[in-house]
Design a protein around this motif. Structure first.
Motif, PDB file in Angstrom:
ATOM      1  N   ALA A   3      42.530 146.365  24.112  1.00 53.04           N
ATOM      2  CA  ALA A   3      43.769 147.145  23.972  1.00 53.04           C
ATOM      3  C   ALA A   3      43.638 148.152  22.836  1.00 53.04           C
ATOM      4  N   VAL A   4      43.001 147.763  21.754  1.00 51.16           N
ATOM      5  CA  VAL A   4      42.815 148.665  20.614  1.00 51.16           C
ATOM      6  C   VAL A   4      41.931 149.841  21.017  1.00 51.16           C
ATOM      7  N   LYS A   5      40.894 149.579  21.797  1.00 50.99           N
ATOM      8  CA  LYS A   5      40.015 150.655  22.273  1.00 50.99           C
ATOM      9  C   LYS A   5      40.786 151.630  23.152  1.00 50.99           C
ATOM     10  N   PHE A   6      41.616 151.104  24.061  1.00 52.40           N
ATOM     11  CA  PHE A   6      42.389 151.977  24.943  1.00 52.40           C
ATOM     12  C   PHE A   6      43.410 152.804  24.165  1.00 52.40           C
ATOM     13  N   ILE A   7      44.045 152.184  23.199  1.00 54.63           N
ATOM     14  CA  ILE A   7      45.019 152.919  22.371  1.00 54.63           C
ATOM     15  C   ILE A   7      44.304 154.002  21.563  1.00 54.63           C
ATOM     16  N   GLY A   8      43.173 153.655  20.972  1.00 48.74           N
ATOM     17  CA  GLY A   8      42.399 154.643  20.201  1.00 48.74           C
ATOM     18  C   GLY A   8      41.917 155.781  21.082  1.00 48.74           C
ATOM     19  N   LEU A   9      41.427 155.455  22.261  1.00 46.07           N
ATOM     20  CA  LEU A   9      40.977 156.483  23.194  1.00 46.07           C
ATOM     21  C   LEU A   9      42.145 157.353  23.650  1.00 46.07           C
ATOM     22  N   GLY A  10      43.272 156.729  23.897  1.00 42.94           N
ATOM     23  CA  GLY A  10      44.465 157.479  24.305  1.00 42.94           C
ATOM     24  C   GLY A  10      44.921 158.438  23.216  1.00 42.94           C
ATOM     25  N   LEU A  11      44.908 157.988  21.964  1.00 39.75           N
ATOM     26  CA  LEU A  11      45.285 158.855  20.847  1.00 39.75           C
ATOM     27  C   LEU A  11      44.304 160.009  20.685  1.00 39.75           C
ATOM     28  N   LEU A  12      43.020 159.722  20.839  1.00 36.67           N
ATOM     29  CA  LEU A  12      42.006 160.771  20.728  1.00 36.67           C
ATOM     30  C   LEU A  12      42.171 161.819  21.828  1.00 36.67           C
ATOM     31  N   VAL A  13      42.383 161.372  23.053  1.00 37.62           N
ATOM     32  CA  VAL A  13      42.569 162.303  24.170  1.00 37.62           C
ATOM     33  C   VAL A  13      43.849 163.126  23.948  1.00 37.62           C
ATOM     34  N   SER A  14      44.912 162.487  23.495  1.00 32.53           N
ATOM     35  CA  SER A  14      46.168 163.202  23.220  1.00 32.53           C
ATOM     36  C   SER A  14      45.966 164.254  22.150  1.00 32.53           C
ATOM     37  N   PHE A  15      45.269 163.902  21.091  1.00 31.20           N
ATOM     38  CA  PHE A  15      44.995 164.860  20.018  1.00 31.20           C
ATOM     39  C   PHE A  15      44.185 166.044  20.527  1.00 31.20           C
TER      40      PHE A  15
END
Length: 114
Positions: A3-15
């Motif tokens: 879940a942490v990886k998906f959240i981090g990836l989601g934040l990176l893609v959003s940025f």
């Protein structure tokens, strides 16, 4: 952990999407279409005729977003003379990007003369 990886990836893609959208906006933004509004506001504030030839947008991480005006002229009061009161080759004006994006207004917090 997944879940942490998906959240981090989601934040990176959003940025990255926001950074790309902002870059595209700034590259395609034509400040010359606001020339009339800028001149009207400057004339109202200075109570004198104001004009410039061209306006360009500069973006840097150090100084932020700035407008560069070429051949700026401020007329003298007709009661005092017919020459220009001020003539500047280049003028750089800081630009409040938040006011531009949210209120569609040009707010100038700083000026520098070259």
């Amino acid at each position: 952990m997944k879940a942490v990886k998906f959240i981090g990836l989601g934040l990176l893609v959003s940025f990255l999407i926001v950074a790309l959208a902002l870059t595209l906006f700034l590259k395609n933004f034509d400040p010359n279409k606001y020339k009339r509004q800028i001149l009207d506001q400057a004339r109202a504030v200075l109570q004198r005729d104001v004009d410039f030839d061209r306006i360009d947008l500069e973006v840097s991480f150090k100084e932020g977003v700035r407008l560069r005006l070429s051949d700026v002229r401020i007329a003298e009061d007709p009661a005092f003379g017919t020459e220009d009161l001020l003539r500047v080759g280049r003028l750089r004006a800081g630009l409040d990007l938040g006011a531009l994006l949210l209120k569609r207004q040009i707010v100038v917090p700083s000026l520098s003369v070259e």
